[in-house]
Design an enzyme around this catalytic site. Structure first.
Site, PDB file in Angstrom:
ATOM      1  CB  SER A 216      -0.954  -0.001   1.187  1.00  0.00           C
ATOM      2  OG  SER A 216      -0.266  -0.139   2.410  1.00  0.00           O
ATOM      3  CD  GLU A 217       0.276   3.853   2.163  1.00  0.00           C
ATOM      4  OE1 GLU A 217      -0.775   4.436   1.847  1.00  0.00           O
ATOM      5  OE2 GLU A 217       0.322   2.916   2.972  1.00  0.00           O
ATOM      6  CB  THR A 218       7.304   1.889  -1.126  1.00  0.00           C
ATOM      7  OG1 THR A 218       6.749   0.586  -1.367  1.00  0.00           O
ATOM      8  CG2 THR A 218       8.821   1.796  -1.074  1.00  0.00           C
TER       9      THR A 218
END
Length: 276
Positions: free
Chosen positions: A45-47
């Protein structure tokens, strides 16, 4: 170039029970395109990418990417990035307080009680949801308008609409269709339960509905709404991810100035290097 890399589990009640985050510890020198390409490849979902701060009062700077775009702020990437920064040797300018620089500005974090917490950002939009729009949201969740106890805009960047249902059991029973907007749903557990609320977060992506395992930004804005309207007292814990076989725990506290703080445990799952 080999760069330090870690993957952490945020808002976790145990290993692999929270929301994963990929963190490139040595992000300096990467272009926006290179960062976005890697975030697309991790498919989380996020990096995030840690960088030297540009603001004199900040301890570090972070850039946050989904597989498709860059975000100015997000909750679980804030806690996870701070954890990775501290674990990699970062030392805050002030004991017990860390200042993160991100696209939304400066975000304060605390290590009080041995658990990382971030100060909830101010709401961009609050207040009642238009009835016609609320009816469409309820229908997309498979419920009627009368099933919604209360609703408010809870927008602190991602644009959340918050819906309060009668209880946690009703929240867990939701089987949404295609939602047309980012929506957070919350319902209370019986008094005396380990958690005060069950939370679920849904958003549209590429023609389908995605459920987020544990959502810091949503829990921040829900807490501001529920505390302001007297529906809950701090401190309290919220559960999220139960419906998708996770066990996220979000810890809400307030300080003497009535600011809301969103805390959670972060566990390191993977460490190593990536070629970027």
């Amino acid at each position: 170039m080999l760069r330090r890399f870690t993957q952490v589990d945020v808002f976790a009640s145990g290993p692999y029970q929270g929301n994963p985050l990929a963190v490139v510890v040595d992000g300096d020198g990467l272009s926006t395109e290179e960062m976005q390409r890697f975030a697309r490849w991790t498919n989380l979902s996020e990096t995030t990418f840690l960088l030297p701060p540009s603001a004199p009062e900040a301890d570090y700077r972070v850039r946050i990417f989904t597989p498709g775009t860059e975000l100015p702020f997000a909750g679980h990437p804030t806690l996870g990035s701070c954890h990775a920064w501290l674990e990699s040797g970062g030392r805050p300018r002030t004991d017990g307080e860390i200042v993160q620089e991100c696209g939304a500005g400066l975000v304060r974090l605390s290590t009080a009680d041995g658990r990382l917490a971030f100060q909830a950002p101010p709401l961009i939009r609050s207040g009642p949801v238009e009835e016609e729009f609320l009816g469409r949201i309820a229908a997309s969740l498979g419920i009627g308008r009368d099933d919604v106890v209360a609703a408010e805009w809870a927008d602190n960047g991602p644009g959340w609409v918050g819906l309060l249902l009668k209880d946690a059991e009703t929240v867990l029973a939701l089987r949404p269709g295609l939602v047309a907007h980012d929506v957070g749903v919350v319902g209370p557990y019986p008094e005396g339960a380990p958690c005060a609320y069950e939370v679920r977060a849904f958003f549209p992506l590429n023609g389908s509905t995605v459920e987020d395992p544990v959502t810091g930004s949503l829990n921040a804005s829900l807490a501001q709404w529920l505390l302001r309207t007297g529906r809950v007292k701090a401190p309290y814990a919220a559960s999220q991810g139960t419906a998708i076989d996770r066990a996220g725990r979000i810890h809400i506290t307030t300080d003497a100035g009535a600011d809301v703080w969103v805390g959670g445990d972060v566990i390191t799952a993977v460490t190593g290097h990536v070629e970027l």
